[in-house]
Design a protein around this motif. Structure first.
Motif, PDB file in Angstrom:
ATOM      1  N   GLY A  80       0.812  -1.218   0.000  1.00  0.00           N
ATOM      2  CA  GLY A  80       0.000   0.000   0.000  1.00  0.00           C
ATOM      3  C   GLY A  80       0.841   1.262   0.000  1.00  0.00           C
ATOM      4  N   THR A  81       2.133   1.125   0.385  1.00  0.00           N
ATOM      5  CA  THR A  81       3.007   2.307   0.444  1.00  0.00           C
ATOM      6  C   THR A  81       3.760   2.501  -0.866  1.00  0.00           C
ATOM      7  OG1 THR A  81       4.858   0.998   1.246  1.00  0.00           O
ATOM      8  CG2 THR A  81       3.391   1.920   2.893  1.00  0.00           C
ATOM      9  N   LYS A  82       3.496   1.667  -1.868  1.00  0.00           N
ATOM     10  CA  LYS A  82       4.345   1.679  -3.063  1.00  0.00           C
ATOM     11  C   LYS A  82       3.577   2.154  -4.293  1.00  0.00           C
ATOM     12  CE  LYS A  82       7.235  -1.837  -1.059  1.00  0.00           C
ATOM     13  NZ  LYS A  82       7.701  -0.968  -0.024  1.00  0.00           N
ATOM     14  N   PHE A  83       4.322   2.360  -5.357  1.00  0.00           N
ATOM     15  CA  PHE A  83       3.773   2.850  -6.623  1.00  0.00           C
ATOM     16  C   PHE A  83       2.679   1.912  -7.147  1.00  0.00           C
ATOM     17  CE2 PHE A  83       4.046   2.205 -11.250  1.00  0.00           C
ATOM     18  CZ  PHE A  83       3.644   3.443 -11.695  1.00  0.00           C
ATOM     19  N   ILE A  84       2.848   0.619  -6.926  1.00  0.00           N
ATOM     20  CA  ILE A  84       1.952  -0.391  -7.498  1.00  0.00           C
ATOM     21  C   ILE A  84       0.622  -0.485  -6.731  1.00  0.00           C
ATOM     22  CG2 ILE A  84       2.644  -2.425  -6.131  1.00  0.00           C
ATOM     23  CD1 ILE A  84       2.898  -3.987  -8.711  1.00  0.00           C
ATOM     24  N   SER A  85       0.460   0.322  -5.660  1.00  0.00           N
ATOM     25  CA  SER A  85      -0.711   0.175  -4.782  1.00  0.00           C
ATOM     26  C   SER A  85      -2.038   0.358  -5.528  1.00  0.00           C
ATOM     27  CB  SER A  85      -0.638   1.158  -3.614  1.00  0.00           C
ATOM     28  OG  SER A  85      -0.560   2.478  -4.101  1.00  0.00           O
ATOM     29  N   LYS A  86      -2.027   1.131  -6.621  1.00  0.00           N
ATOM     30  CA  LYS A  86      -3.256   1.352  -7.392  1.00  0.00           C
ATOM     31  C   LYS A  86      -3.765   0.039  -8.000  1.00  0.00           C
ATOM     32  CE  LYS A  86      -5.091   4.115 -11.184  1.00  0.00           C
ATOM     33  NZ  LYS A  86      -4.729   4.835 -12.392  1.00  0.00           N
ATOM     34  N   TRP A  87      -2.828  -0.865  -8.304  1.00  0.00           N
ATOM     35  CA  TRP A  87      -3.196  -2.165  -8.873  1.00  0.00           C
ATOM     36  C   TRP A  87      -2.945  -3.257  -7.825  1.00  0.00           C
ATOM     37  CZ3 TRP A  87      -0.160   1.517 -11.223  1.00  0.00           C
ATOM     38  CH2 TRP A  87      -0.730   2.165 -12.329  1.00  0.00           C
ATOM     39  N   SER A  88      -3.262  -2.939  -6.553  1.00  0.00           N
ATOM     40  CA  SER A  88      -2.859  -3.839  -5.466  1.00  0.00           C
ATOM     41  C   SER A  88      -3.492  -5.223  -5.577  1.00  0.00           C
ATOM     42  CB  SER A  88      -3.165  -3.214  -4.109  1.00  0.00           C
ATOM     43  OG  SER A  88      -4.533  -2.932  -4.001  1.00  0.00           O
ATOM     44  N   ASP A  89      -4.766  -5.307  -6.006  1.00  0.00           N
ATOM     45  CA  ASP A  89      -5.412  -6.632  -6.091  1.00  0.00           C
ATOM     46  C   ASP A  89      -4.683  -7.546  -7.059  1.00  0.00           C
ATOM     47  OD1 ASP A  89      -7.298  -5.965  -4.255  1.00  0.00           O
ATOM     48  OD2 ASP A  89      -8.795  -5.298  -5.708  1.00  0.00           O
ATOM     49  N   LEU A  90      -4.319  -6.978  -8.201  1.00  0.00           N
ATOM     50  CA  LEU A  90      -3.596  -7.757  -9.217  1.00  0.00           C
ATOM     51  C   LEU A  90      -2.243  -8.207  -8.668  1.00  0.00           C
ATOM     52  CD1 LEU A  90      -3.355  -8.608 -12.271  1.00  0.00           C
ATOM     53  CD2 LEU A  90      -2.206  -6.430 -12.627  1.00  0.00           C
ATOM     54  N   THR A 135       7.786  -1.155 -10.894  1.00  0.00           N
ATOM     55  CA  THR A 135       6.783  -2.198 -10.631  1.00  0.00           C
ATOM     56  C   THR A 135       7.473  -3.488 -10.197  1.00  0.00           C
ATOM     57  OG1 THR A 135       5.434  -1.223 -12.376  1.00  0.00           O
ATOM     58  CG2 THR A 135       4.795  -3.404 -11.615  1.00  0.00           C
ATOM     59  N   GLU A 136       8.583  -3.807 -10.865  1.00  0.00           N
ATOM     60  CA  GLU A 136       9.300  -5.047 -10.501  1.00  0.00           C
ATOM     61  C   GLU A 136       9.830  -4.961  -9.067  1.00  0.00           C
ATOM     62  OE1 GLU A 136      12.968  -7.950 -11.847  1.00  0.00           O
ATOM     63  OE2 GLU A 136      13.011  -5.850 -12.400  1.00  0.00           O
ATOM     64  N   ARG A 137      10.396  -3.803  -8.702  1.00  0.00           N
ATOM     65  CA  ARG A 137      10.907  -3.645  -7.326  1.00  0.00           C
ATOM     66  C   ARG A 137       9.790  -3.825  -6.307  1.00  0.00           C
ATOM     67  NH1 ARG A 137      14.552   0.156  -9.661  1.00  0.00           N
ATOM     68  NH2 ARG A 137      12.945   1.754  -9.724  1.00  0.00           N
ATOM     69  N   ASN A 138       8.626  -3.238  -6.591  1.00  0.00           N
ATOM     70  CA  ASN A 138       7.477  -3.358  -5.674  1.00  0.00           C
ATOM     71  C   ASN A 138       6.989  -4.798  -5.595  1.00  0.00           C
ATOM     72  OD1 ASN A 138       5.937  -0.190  -6.685  1.00  0.00           O
ATOM     73  ND2 ASN A 138       7.798  -0.626  -5.570  1.00  0.00           N
ATOM     74  N   LEU A 139       6.969  -5.461  -6.754  1.00  0.00           N
ATOM     75  CA  LEU A 139       6.471  -6.834  -6.793  1.00  0.00           C
ATOM     76  C   LEU A 139       7.407  -7.772  -6.043  1.00  0.00           C
ATOM     77  CD1 LEU A 139       4.054  -8.278  -7.989  1.00  0.00           C
ATOM     78  CD2 LEU A 139       5.434  -8.883  -9.945  1.00  0.00           C
ATOM     79  N   GLN A 140       8.713  -7.508  -6.128  1.00  0.00           N
ATOM     80  CA  GLN A 140       9.675  -8.332  -5.381  1.00  0.00           C
ATOM     81  C   GLN A 140       9.400  -8.225  -3.883  1.00  0.00           C
ATOM     82  OE1 GLN A 140      11.601 -10.543  -6.399  1.00  0.00           O
ATOM     83  NE2 GLN A 140      11.934 -10.133  -8.555  1.00  0.00           N
ATOM     84  N   ASP A 141       9.069  -7.001  -3.420  1.00  0.00           N
ATOM     85  CA  ASP A 141       8.735  -6.818  -1.998  1.00  0.00           C
ATOM     86  C   ASP A 141       7.483  -7.632  -1.642  1.00  0.00           C
ATOM     87  OD1 ASP A 141      10.830  -5.154  -1.775  1.00  0.00           O
ATOM     88  OD2 ASP A 141       9.726  -3.301  -1.461  1.00  0.00           O
ATOM     89  N   ALA A 142       6.473  -7.587  -2.530  1.00  0.00           N
ATOM     90  CA  ALA A 142       5.235  -8.333  -2.276  1.00  0.00           C
ATOM     91  C   ALA A 142       5.512  -9.840  -2.210  1.00  0.00           C
ATOM     92  CB  ALA A 142       4.211  -8.033  -3.370  1.00  0.00           C
ATOM     93  N   LEU A 143       6.365 -10.312  -3.124  1.00  0.00           N
ATOM     94  CA  LEU A 143       6.714 -11.746  -3.141  1.00  0.00           C
ATOM     95  C   LEU A 143       7.414 -12.145  -1.844  1.00  0.00           C
ATOM     96  CD1 LEU A 143       8.053 -12.027  -6.802  1.00  0.00           C
ATOM     97  CD2 LEU A 143       6.146 -13.314  -5.882  1.00  0.00           C
ATOM     98  N   GLN A 144       8.350 -11.272  -1.390  1.00  0.00           N
ATOM     99  CA  GLN A 144       9.100 -11.584  -0.169  1.00  0.00           C
ATOM    100  C   GLN A 144       8.172 -11.609   1.042  1.00  0.00           C
ATOM    101  OE1 GLN A 144      12.069 -12.535   0.250  1.00  0.00           O
ATOM    102  NE2 GLN A 144      13.406 -11.800  -1.358  1.00  0.00           N
ATOM    103  N   VAL A 145       7.232 -10.660   1.084  1.00  0.00           N
ATOM    104  CA  VAL A 145       6.299 -10.589   2.220  1.00  0.00           C
ATOM    105  C   VAL A 145       5.440 -11.853   2.248  1.00  0.00           C
ATOM    106  CG1 VAL A 145       4.248  -9.393   3.079  1.00  0.00           C
ATOM    107  CG2 VAL A 145       6.248  -8.088   2.416  1.00  0.00           C
TER     108      VAL A 145
END
Length: 549
Positions: free
Chosen positions: A164-174, A390-400
């Protein structure tokens, strides 16, 4: 070492004057605070982005603490060690890189007042260590709650809170669905151990063009490759796949090889031997009747001819990492020599092999796998900068997602856990440094409210009151700050939780770094001086006297 030998001379930092004790400690604290100030505005949903320019003229736009600090060049050794901890945090748990720097900077700043009161650093360090032990006990005990790792909706909420704190938050569900599917796909359970290797088996392919909504996760593997011959089949259902780690061409000699041709037919015979070698390799493959062959090395024109006649598609020069992913996805075994091929080495787990054109490049898809243990995430976006972020944000999501699967315990987000820990520590506090560290934890909710533009003093006072009135000692108080508006909210209702693994690593790293920097009482650099080396005994005596002064 005396005499004419070349001994390294002690050269002291910055200017040649020796700096030690309190002055160095205060300098280190200052350096830590400066690094923390650089990325303090990158915390929370209302975080600002930094635009970084590298020496080659390229730009990076991000609010990822680790990505920012990687691009910054600093001279001070204490600042360098601060930057190092963001990298450690990123490699270990993949999230909390900004928090760890902000916390470490604040903990160093808290120690400054005690150094000025002439309190010895070891006294401060002892209190900090005690506080860290108490924090770990609190987090692993009453201040964290367990979660069912099979409850996909609960997991999705946690991952959504973290991005939610990242650029990708607008497409958070995806993004959340992609992250959870990827982790579930690559998860292996062997001998009672769960292994989730995202780095190796969850590949991210960035393709400029389209929009972020077109991003998807494939139940299989995608490579930026085309078949070697234009007439080979490009669409095969239920393909049989062979994976090779050898070249399908005749191996030429090294550069020193000499071949002497005397008789007229010798050169023809050489060519025949080459052809026979390639034909034998192809016969070994054709005997098993596969549909597709992937090799990490080259495929000669002759081999392409034989394989095409047998109706086999070939893809060459595949990366080793990609080959490993294909092996995991379709159940094939990578073979080093064609003579050793067996029917059991063929992969039959894939449902579809096809070549597609995206933009102006060809991509090879191996999808619809029955039990893929590897996956590819296809990211689409308007530009390379957007795709990289987007890739940096997604890597964080994957790690979490990975952290929760491996350690299914959560703590409330939005600064709630920091305030809860601070309150518990203040109840036990007897010494100044211990109390100061408890107050230092409040920097996270304070920064969150500052970044929203809220009234910081009023918000923090109200938050302290909420936590002070919380009487249940066996559960955490979940009142925290709404990162969007800066108002107080109960994170339990808002559904903002963070993995315990991330918080534990953040506190351990921040406090241990503060302790490490406080223990430094001198900065020296050992380097050789070429021009002014003391060679005579009198010069050596002068040098020694100067150093003692």
């Amino acid at each position: 070492m005396l005499g004419g030998g070349r001994a390294p001379i002690l050269v002291l930092s910055q200017n040649t004057k020796r700096e030690s004790g309190r002055k160095v400690q205060l300098e280190n604290i200052n350096a830590g605070k400066q690094v923390a100030d650089v990325i303090r505005t990158c915390l929370g949903p209302q975080a600002m982005l930094k635009m970084l320019m590298d020496p080659m003229g390229g730009i990076v736009m991000t609010n990822d603490g680790n990505a920012i600090l990687r691009e910054i060049t600093v001279q001070h050794p204490a600042a360098k060690s601060m930057i190092e901890i963001a990298r450690t945090q990123d490699e270990e748990v993949g999230d909390g890189t900004t928090s760890v720097i902000v916390l470490a900077g604040e903990m160093l700043a808290s120690a400054e007042q005690f150094l000025e009161q002439q309190i010895h650093p070891t006294v401060i360090i002892k209190q900090y260590r005690q506080a860290l032990e108490d924090i770990i006990a609190l987090l692993e005990g009453p201040l964290s709650v367990s979660i069912d790792k099979n409850d996909k909706k609960a997991l999705a909420n946690v991952v959504k809170g973290c991005i939610g704190t990242k650029f990708i938050s607008k497409w958070s569900d995806l993004a959340v669905n992609i992250a959870l599917d990827a982790v579930q796909t690559v998860m292996l359970e062997e001998n009672g151990r769960t292994e989730v290797d995202i780095k190796r088996y969850a590949k991210v392919e960035k393709i400029p063009g389209g929009s972020l909504e077109d991003s998807e996760i494939l139940k299989g593997v995608m490579l930026n490759k085309d078949v070697t011959h234009p007439k080979m089949r490009r669409y095969i259902e239920n393909p049989k796949i062979i994976l090779l780690d050898c070249s399908l061409e005749y191996k030429k000699g090294e550069s020193q090889t000499n071949v002497e041709i005397t008789a007229e037919g010798d050169f023809t015979r050489m060519l025949e031997i080459e052809e026979e070698h390639v034909r034998k390799q192809c016969d070994d493959i054709i005997a098993l009747k596969p549909d597709v062959v992937f090799t990490e090395k080259g495929v000669s024109d002759l081999a392409q001819h034989f394989l095409l006649k047998a109706g086999i598609s070939a893809v060459r020069r595949v990366r080793k990492s990609d080959n490993n992913r294909i092996a995991r996805a379709c159940g094939a075994v990578i073979v080093n020599r064609t003579e050793e091929l067996q029917a059991s080495d063929i992969g039959t787990g894939a449902g579809l092999f096809e070549i597609k054109k995206l933009g102006d490049e060809y991509f090879c898809y191996i999808t619809k796998c029955k039990n893929p243990k590897a996956c590819t995430i296809v990211l689409r976006g308007a530009s390379k900068d957007i795709l990289n972020e987007t890739e940096r944000n997604l890597q964080d999501a994957l790690q979490v997602a990975r952290n929760i699967v491996l350690k299914p315990r959560l703590v409330p987000g939005g600064g709630a856990i920091e305030m809860a820990v601070a309150q518990r520590l203040l109840q036990k506090a007897t010494h100044g440094p211990y109390r100061a560290l408890a107050h230092a934890l409040e920097i996270i909710p304070r920064t969150l409210s500052q970044n929203c533009g809220a009234n910081t003093i009023r918000t923090l006072t109200a938050l302290r009151a909420k936590h002070a009135n919380h009487t249940d000692q066996n559960s955490p108080c979940t009142w925290g700050i709404d990162g969007e508006s800066g108002e107080l909210v109960e994170q339990k209702d808002k559904g903002i939780w963070e993995p315990l693994a991330v918080k534990l690593q953040t506190y351990k790293t921040a406090i241990e770094t503060a302790i490490l920097l406080l223990r430094i009482d001198d900065i020296v650099s050992g380097s050789k001086k070429k021009d002014k080396e003391p060679n005579t005994p009198s010069q050596i005596q002068e040098q020694t006297a100067a150093m003692q002064d």
